[in-house]
Design a protein around this motif. Structure first.
Motif, PDB file in Angstrom:
ATOM      1  N   SER A  23       0.824  -1.214   0.000  1.00  0.00           N
ATOM      2  CA  SER A  23       0.000   0.000   0.000  1.00  0.00           C
ATOM      3  C   SER A  23       0.858   1.264   0.000  1.00  0.00           C
ATOM      4  CB  SER A  23      -0.943   0.005   1.208  1.00  0.00           C
ATOM      5  OG  SER A  23      -0.201   0.084   2.409  1.00  0.00           O
ATOM      6  N   GLN A  24       2.173   1.113   0.209  1.00  0.00           N
ATOM      7  CA  GLN A  24       3.083   2.268   0.216  1.00  0.00           C
ATOM      8  C   GLN A  24       3.890   2.391  -1.080  1.00  0.00           C
ATOM      9  OE1 GLN A  24       4.952   0.837   3.862  1.00  0.00           O
ATOM     10  NE2 GLN A  24       4.360   2.759   4.872  1.00  0.00           N
ATOM     11  N   MET A  25       3.555   1.600  -2.080  1.00  0.00           N
ATOM     12  CA  MET A  25       4.308   1.643  -3.334  1.00  0.00           C
ATOM     13  C   MET A  25       4.225   3.006  -4.023  1.00  0.00           C
ATOM     14  SD  MET A  25       3.910  -2.132  -4.995  1.00  0.00           S
ATOM     15  CE  MET A  25       5.197  -1.883  -6.199  1.00  0.00           C
ATOM     16  N   HIS A  26       3.224   3.791  -3.693  1.00  0.00           N
ATOM     17  CA  HIS A  26       3.108   5.117  -4.288  1.00  0.00           C
ATOM     18  C   HIS A  26       4.281   6.027  -3.892  1.00  0.00           C
ATOM     19  CE1 HIS A  26       1.247   5.530  -0.304  1.00  0.00           C
ATOM     20  NE2 HIS A  26       1.631   6.785  -0.370  1.00  0.00           N
ATOM     21  N   ASN A  27       5.077   5.612  -2.897  1.00  0.00           N
ATOM     22  CA  ASN A  27       6.241   6.393  -2.479  1.00  0.00           C
ATOM     23  C   ASN A  27       7.476   6.150  -3.353  1.00  0.00           C
ATOM     24  OD1 ASN A  27       4.858   7.526  -0.269  1.00  0.00           O
ATOM     25  ND2 ASN A  27       5.350   5.758   1.009  1.00  0.00           N
ATOM     26  N   ILE A  28       7.436   5.153  -4.226  1.00  0.00           N
ATOM     27  CA  ILE A  28       8.604   4.823  -5.048  1.00  0.00           C
ATOM     28  C   ILE A  28       9.065   6.001  -5.918  1.00  0.00           C
ATOM     29  CG2 ILE A  28       9.399   3.371  -6.961  1.00  0.00           C
ATOM     30  CD1 ILE A  28       8.003   1.019  -5.560  1.00  0.00           C
ATOM     31  N   PRO A  29       8.175   6.761  -6.567  1.00  0.00           N
ATOM     32  CA  PRO A  29       8.664   7.903  -7.354  1.00  0.00           C
ATOM     33  C   PRO A  29       9.503   8.889  -6.542  1.00  0.00           C
ATOM     34  CG  PRO A  29       6.410   7.422  -7.954  1.00  0.00           C
ATOM     35  CD  PRO A  29       6.730   6.561  -6.746  1.00  0.00           C
ATOM     36  N   ASP A  30       9.231   9.004  -5.253  1.00  0.00           N
ATOM     37  CA  ASP A  30      10.035   9.888  -4.401  1.00  0.00           C
ATOM     38  C   ASP A  30      11.486   9.415  -4.323  1.00  0.00           C
ATOM     39  OD1 ASP A  30       7.715  11.320  -3.913  1.00  0.00           O
ATOM     40  OD2 ASP A  30       7.353  10.383  -1.957  1.00  0.00           O
ATOM     41  N   LEU A  31      11.706   8.085  -4.369  1.00  0.00           N
ATOM     42  CA  LEU A  31      13.066   7.546  -4.359  1.00  0.00           C
ATOM     43  C   LEU A  31      13.811   7.961  -5.628  1.00  0.00           C
ATOM     44  CD1 LEU A  31      12.422   3.926  -3.007  1.00  0.00           C
ATOM     45  CD2 LEU A  31      13.320   5.881  -1.737  1.00  0.00           C
ATOM     46  N   PHE A  32      13.125   7.921  -6.774  1.00  0.00           N
ATOM     47  CA  PHE A  32      13.741   8.371  -8.022  1.00  0.00           C
ATOM     48  C   PHE A  32      14.117   9.848  -7.931  1.00  0.00           C
ATOM     49  CE2 PHE A  32      11.771   4.555  -9.729  1.00  0.00           C
ATOM     50  CZ  PHE A  32      12.704   4.127 -10.659  1.00  0.00           C
TER      51      PHE A  32
END
Length: 156
Positions: A23-32
Motif C-alpha cells: 500500500s506504500q508503493m506510491h512512495n517509489i517515485p520519491d526515491l527516483f
C-alpha cells in the motif's frame, strides 16, 4: 512482447533504498526524485547513463532500490547503500507503457517462465534498468525488466 533468458554479469551499484507494504508503493517515485538530486554524490560511476532498480518482492512487503552502476563499491555517501548484484540468469523483457499495465507484463513473464520450466528465484533481486535515467515520468515507463531464475535450461 519478446521474452528470453539471458545471463547478466555482476554489477556494482550505489543508491538509495526504501521498504514498505504494498500500500506504500506510491512512495517509489520519491526515491527516483531523491536519487536524481543526489546522483552527483556517487563516486566511481560507470559511463552508462542508466538507473538500476533492484527490488525484493515478499508476500506482504517490498524493498526497492534506486541505484547507479559504479566501477567499485567504496566511499558510499551517507544515507545511501552500496552492494554487488551477483552474476545471474534472468528472464528478460523490455517494457514501454503505462505503470498501470506493468502488472500484466509481470504476469505474462511469470506464465512464460512456467511454460518453459523456469522457476523464479524469490531469494534474488529482480531488476529494472532505466536507460538515460528515464524513470517513467509523464510519457510512461520505458525500461528493461529482469526476473531472476533458479533453474536454467539451455535450449541451443
Amino acid at each position: 512482447m519478446e521474452i528470453q533468458v539471458l545471463e547478466k554479469e555482476e554489477i556494482n551499484v550505489i543508491g538509495i533504498s526504501g521498504s514498505g507494504t504494498y500500500s506504500q508503493m506510491h512512495n517509489i517515485p520519491d526515491l527516483f526524485d531523491e536519487m536524481k538530486v543526489r546522483l552527483e554524490e556517487v563516486p566511481n560511476q560507470t559511463q552508462d547513463a542508466v538507473l538500476i532498480t533492484p527490488f525484493h518482492s515478499r508476500e506482504t512487503e517490498f524493498t526497492f532500490y534506486v541505484t547507479t552502476p559504479v566501477e567499485k563499491v567504496e566511499n558510499v555517501p551517507d544515507g545511501m547503500v552500496g552492494f554487488t548484484i551477483p552474476r545471474k540468469n534472468y528472464v528478460y523483457s523490455s517494457y514501454k507503457g503505462s505503470l498501470e499495465e506493468l502488472e500484466n507484463t509481470y504476469r505474462k513473464m511469470l506464465v512464460w517462465m512456467e511454460e518453459y520450466g523456469y522457476d523464479l528465484d524469490d531469494h534474488a533481486l529482480s531488476l529494472k534498468v532505466f536507460k538515460e535515467n528515464n524513470s517513467g515520468g509523464e510519457g510512461g515507463a520505458d525500461f528493461e525488466l529482469y526476473l531472476p531464475v533458479k533453474s536454467y535450461k539451455n535450449n541451443y
